[in-house]
Scaffold this motif. Structure first.
Motif, PDB file in Angstrom:
ATOM      1  N   ILE A  63      -1.351  11.860  -7.672  1.00 30.14           N
ATOM      2  CA  ILE A  63      -0.117  13.118  -8.486  1.00 30.14           C
ATOM      3  C   ILE A  63       0.796  13.636  -7.381  1.00 30.14           C
ATOM      4  O   ILE A  63       1.881  13.549  -7.845  1.00 30.14           O
ATOM      5  CB  ILE A  63      -1.653  14.431  -8.745  1.00 30.14           C
ATOM      6  N   LYS A  64       0.327  12.948  -5.755  1.00 28.55           N
ATOM      7  CA  LYS A  64       1.733  13.569  -5.425  1.00 28.55           C
ATOM      8  C   LYS A  64       2.562  11.993  -5.464  1.00 28.55           C
ATOM      9  O   LYS A  64       4.039  12.320  -4.941  1.00 28.55           O
ATOM     10  CB  LYS A  64       0.937  13.250  -3.949  1.00 28.55           C
ATOM     11  N   ASP A  65       2.143  10.918  -5.588  1.00 25.65           N
ATOM     12  CA  ASP A  65       3.183   9.852  -5.718  1.00 25.65           C
ATOM     13  C   ASP A  65       3.597   9.541  -7.217  1.00 25.65           C
ATOM     14  O   ASP A  65       3.568   7.787  -7.707  1.00 25.65           O
ATOM     15  CB  ASP A  65       2.748   8.342  -4.809  1.00 25.65           C
ATOM     16  N   LEU A  66       3.752  10.649  -7.866  1.00 22.27           N
ATOM     17  CA  LEU A  66       3.737  10.125  -9.681  1.00 22.27           C
ATOM     18  C   LEU A  66       5.098   8.375  -9.791  1.00 22.27           C
ATOM     19  O   LEU A  66       5.110   8.485 -10.259  1.00 22.27           O
ATOM     20  CB  LEU A  66       3.589  11.427 -10.782  1.00 22.27           C
ATOM     21  N   ASN A  67       5.890   9.092  -8.495  1.00 19.61           N
ATOM     22  CA  ASN A  67       7.307   8.343  -9.079  1.00 19.61           C
ATOM     23  C   ASN A  67       7.179   6.952  -8.619  1.00 19.61           C
ATOM     24  O   ASN A  67       7.709   5.746  -9.576  1.00 19.61           O
ATOM     25  CB  ASN A  67       8.305   9.101  -7.771  1.00 19.61           C
ATOM     26  N   ALA A  68       6.537   6.500  -7.915  1.00 21.25           N
ATOM     27  CA  ALA A  68       6.150   5.382  -7.129  1.00 21.25           C
ATOM     28  C   ALA A  68       5.121   4.830  -8.393  1.00 21.25           C
ATOM     29  O   ALA A  68       5.295   4.003  -8.940  1.00 21.25           O
ATOM     30  CB  ALA A  68       4.504   5.356  -6.012  1.00 21.25           C
ATOM     31  N   PHE A  80       0.982  -1.483  -0.305  1.00 21.78           N
ATOM     32  CA  PHE A  80      -0.405   0.337   0.110  1.00 21.78           C
ATOM     33  C   PHE A  80       1.399   1.075   0.168  1.00 21.78           C
ATOM     34  O   PHE A  80       1.607   1.526   1.022  1.00 21.78           O
ATOM     35  CB  PHE A  80      -1.168   0.073   0.690  1.00 21.78           C
ATOM     36  N   VAL A  81       0.808   2.154  -1.180  1.00 19.97           N
ATOM     37  CA  VAL A  81       1.505   3.426  -1.203  1.00 19.97           C
ATOM     38  C   VAL A  81       0.387   4.526  -1.279  1.00 19.97           C
ATOM     39  O   VAL A  81      -0.403   5.111  -1.546  1.00 19.97           O
ATOM     40  CB  VAL A  81       2.307   3.122  -2.437  1.00 19.97           C
ATOM     41  N   GLY A  82       0.667   5.508  -0.360  1.00 24.96           N
ATOM     42  CA  GLY A  82      -0.129   7.008  -0.406  1.00 24.96           C
ATOM     43  C   GLY A  82       0.433   7.785   0.997  1.00 24.96           C
ATOM     44  O   GLY A  82       0.976   7.431   2.419  1.00 24.96           O
ATOM     45  N   THR A  83       1.222   8.448   0.348  1.00 27.70           N
ATOM     46  CA  THR A  83       2.248   9.765   1.629  1.00 27.70           C
ATOM     47  C   THR A  83       1.376  10.875   1.745  1.00 27.70           C
ATOM     48  O   THR A  83       1.348  11.609   2.005  1.00 27.70           O
ATOM     49  CB  THR A  83       3.211  10.177   0.766  1.00 27.70           C
ATOM     50  N   GLN A  99       5.383   7.516   4.205  1.00 21.97           N
ATOM     51  CA  GLN A  99       6.055   9.083   4.350  1.00 21.97           C
ATOM     52  C   GLN A  99       6.741   9.292   2.940  1.00 21.97           C
ATOM     53  O   GLN A  99       6.044   8.862   1.459  1.00 21.97           O
ATOM     54  CB  GLN A  99       6.825   8.548   5.281  1.00 21.97           C
ATOM     55  N   ARG A 100       7.807   9.779   3.347  1.00 23.33           N
ATOM     56  CA  ARG A 100       8.095  10.244   1.806  1.00 23.33           C
ATOM     57  C   ARG A 100       8.825   8.954   0.376  1.00 23.33           C
ATOM     58  O   ARG A 100       9.396   8.290   1.132  1.00 23.33           O
ATOM     59  CB  ARG A 100       9.141  10.902   1.808  1.00 23.33           C
ATOM     60  N   GLU A 147      13.756   4.849  10.068  1.00 23.41           N
ATOM     61  CA  GLU A 147      12.923   3.620  10.463  1.00 23.41           C
ATOM     62  C   GLU A 147      11.061   4.549  10.238  1.00 23.41           C
ATOM     63  O   GLU A 147      10.074   4.035   9.377  1.00 23.41           O
ATOM     64  CB  GLU A 147      12.549   3.520  11.758  1.00 23.41           C
ATOM     65  N   ARG A 148      11.838   5.552  10.353  1.00 20.59           N
ATOM     66  CA  ARG A 148      10.529   6.338   9.328  1.00 20.59           C
ATOM     67  C   ARG A 148      10.397   5.945   8.230  1.00 20.59           C
ATOM     68  O   ARG A 148       8.644   6.539   7.889  1.00 20.59           O
ATOM     69  CB  ARG A 148      11.530   7.763   9.650  1.00 20.59           C
ATOM     70  N   PHE A 149      11.170   5.750   7.101  1.00 21.49           N
ATOM     71  CA  PHE A 149      10.862   5.664   5.445  1.00 21.49           C
ATOM     72  C   PHE A 149      10.701   4.180   5.691  1.00 21.49           C
ATOM     73  O   PHE A 149       9.869   3.879   4.844  1.00 21.49           O
ATOM     74  CB  PHE A 149      12.092   6.332   4.423  1.00 21.49           C
ATOM     75  N   LEU A 150      11.469   2.959   6.630  1.00 24.62           N
ATOM     76  CA  LEU A 150      11.465   1.658   5.868  1.00 24.62           C
ATOM     77  C   LEU A 150      10.328   0.725   7.026  1.00 24.62           C
ATOM     78  O   LEU A 150      10.752  -0.315   6.248  1.00 24.62           O
ATOM     79  CB  LEU A 150      13.027   1.384   5.023  1.00 24.62           C
ATOM     80  N   ALA A 151       9.816   1.568   7.658  1.00 24.91           N
ATOM     81  CA  ALA A 151       9.117   0.545   8.754  1.00 24.91           C
ATOM     82  C   ALA A 151       8.539  -0.771   8.221  1.00 24.91           C
ATOM     83  O   ALA A 151       7.630  -1.199   8.612  1.00 24.91           O
ATOM     84  CB  ALA A 151       8.348   1.510   9.697  1.00 24.91           C
ATOM     85  N   GLY A 152       7.307   0.522   7.019  1.00 21.97           N
ATOM     86  CA  GLY A 152       6.352  -0.699   6.409  1.00 21.97           C
ATOM     87  C   GLY A 152       7.052  -1.562   5.175  1.00 21.97           C
ATOM     88  O   GLY A 152       6.234  -2.292   5.423  1.00 21.97           O
ATOM     89  N   ILE A 153       7.827  -1.801   5.495  1.00 15.63           N
ATOM     90  CA  ILE A 153       8.306  -2.827   4.472  1.00 15.63           C
ATOM     91  C   ILE A 153       9.702  -3.460   4.632  1.00 15.63           C
ATOM     92  O   ILE A 153      10.224  -3.486   4.224  1.00 15.63           O
ATOM     93  CB  ILE A 153       8.796  -1.716   2.386  1.00 15.63           C
ATOM     94  N   LYS A 154      10.181  -2.879   6.220  1.00 14.57           N
ATOM     95  CA  LYS A 154      10.869  -3.846   6.983  1.00 14.57           C
ATOM     96  C   LYS A 154      11.337  -5.419   6.606  1.00 14.57           C
ATOM     97  O   LYS A 154      12.121  -5.975   6.440  1.00 14.57           O
ATOM     98  CB  LYS A 154      10.887  -3.568   8.475  1.00 14.57           C
TER      99      LYS A 154
END
Length: 232
Positions: A162-167, A67-70, A92-93, A140-147
Motif C-alpha cells: 500500500i505504501k509503495d503502490l507506485n513501485a 528489495f523495496v520497502g520505504t 527511502q522514498r 546518496e539518500r535515494f540512490l545508495a542502494g541502486i548505485k
C-alpha cells in the motif's frame, strides 16, 4: 528452515483489524480474534516455499534482485538482507519512474558518481565543496542502494504494498516479476508471488526476508559478484 512456531513467535499471523481487510485476501485468512484478522500461516509456509524455489532458480540463472520497502522501521533489515545477498535496495522514498524511466535515474546515478569523484579529488573551494556535498547527500539518500545497478532488476521483492503502490505499478507495467509480503489489507492480484504475513512487525519481516535472502545466497555466483562489488 522456518517452522510454524517461528512464525507465531515473530507475529507473522497477526493481520489488520477486520474493518480494514481486503476481501481478496480471504483465502489467506484463518479467522479473527478480538477484531483482528489472523493470517493462515500454513498458507504462508506454502507460499514461502514456492517463492524460495523461484528465487533459487533465479539466482542460479544470475538474475538480479531489488528489495523495496520505504517503511522506516524496516530500513536496516532490508539494507542488511540486500547487501548480504548481493542484491540492490530502495528504502527511502520511491522516486517516480525509478523503473519506467530508468535512463533518467541512471543519469542521476552517474551524476552521483561524478560528485563522489570530485569530492575525492578535493581540489575545490570551501563554498564549492559545500554545494557539491549537499547535492551528493541528496542523491546518496535515494540512490545508495541502486548505485551499482547497471540495468533494470530481474526480480523485485516488496515490503509494504500500500505504501509503495507506485513501485508495484511500475513492475506490473514492465512485467518485472514481483514478490510481495502482503498483510490482510492488501491486494494479492497485484503481484506475481505472494507471501501472506504481518507487514508491520519488524520480527515478522526480518524472519521472512532472511529466509528469502538465504535462497538467493545459495548460488555461489551471487556471493562472488557481491564480493567483487565490495572490493571495488
Amino acid at each position: 528452515m522456518i517452522n510454524l512456531e517461528d512464525m507465531l513467535n515473530s507475529s507473522v499471523h497477526l493481520g489488520h483489524p477486520v474493518k480494514q481487510w481486503n476481501p481478496k485476501m480471504a483465502a489467506y485468512i484463518y479467522g479473527e480474534r478480538n477484531g483482528i484478522h489472523l493470517i493462515d500461516i500454513v498458507q504462508t509456509m506454502i507460499c514461502l516455499a514456492k517463492t524460495n524455489e523461484f528465487l533459487l532458480k533465479s539466482a542460479k540463472e544470475n538474475k538480479t534482485f531489488l528489495f523495496v520497502g520505504t517503511k522506516k522501521q524496516f530500513n536496516s533489515v532490508i539494507n542488511s538482507c540486500a547487501e548480504s545477498s548481493g542484491s540492490f535496495y530502495i528504502t527511502q522514498r520511491w522516486l517516480g519512474g525509478t523503473l519506467t524511466n530508468w535512463l533518467t535515474i541512471k543519469g542521476c546515478i552517474n551524476k552521483l558518481k561524478l560528485l563522489e569523484k570530485a569530492d575525492d579529488e578535493n581540489k575545490l573551494t570551501k563554498k564549492e565543496t559545500l554545494i557539491l556535498k549537499k547535492r551528493k547527500n541528496r542523491l546518496e539518500r535515494f540512490l545508495a542502494g541502486i548505485k551499482n545497478m547497471n540495468k533494470l532488476p530481474d526480480v523485485v521483492i516488496l515490503v509494504g504494498q500500500i505504501k509503495d503502490l507506485n513501485a508495484v505499478k511500475e513492475c506490473l507495467k514492465l512485467k518485472i516479476p514481483l514478490i510481495s509480503i502482503l498483510d490482510t489489507n492488501c491486494d494479492p492480484n497485484l503481484t506475481d508471488l505472494i507471501i501472506p504475513a504481518n507487514d508491520d512487525s519488524v520480527s515478522s519481516i526480518s524472519l521472512i526476508l532472511n529466509d528469502l535472502c538465504n535462497s538467493i545466497s545459495e548460488n555461489s555466483n551471487i556471493k562472488q559478484n557481491f564480493q567483487r562489488v565490495i572490493l571495488r
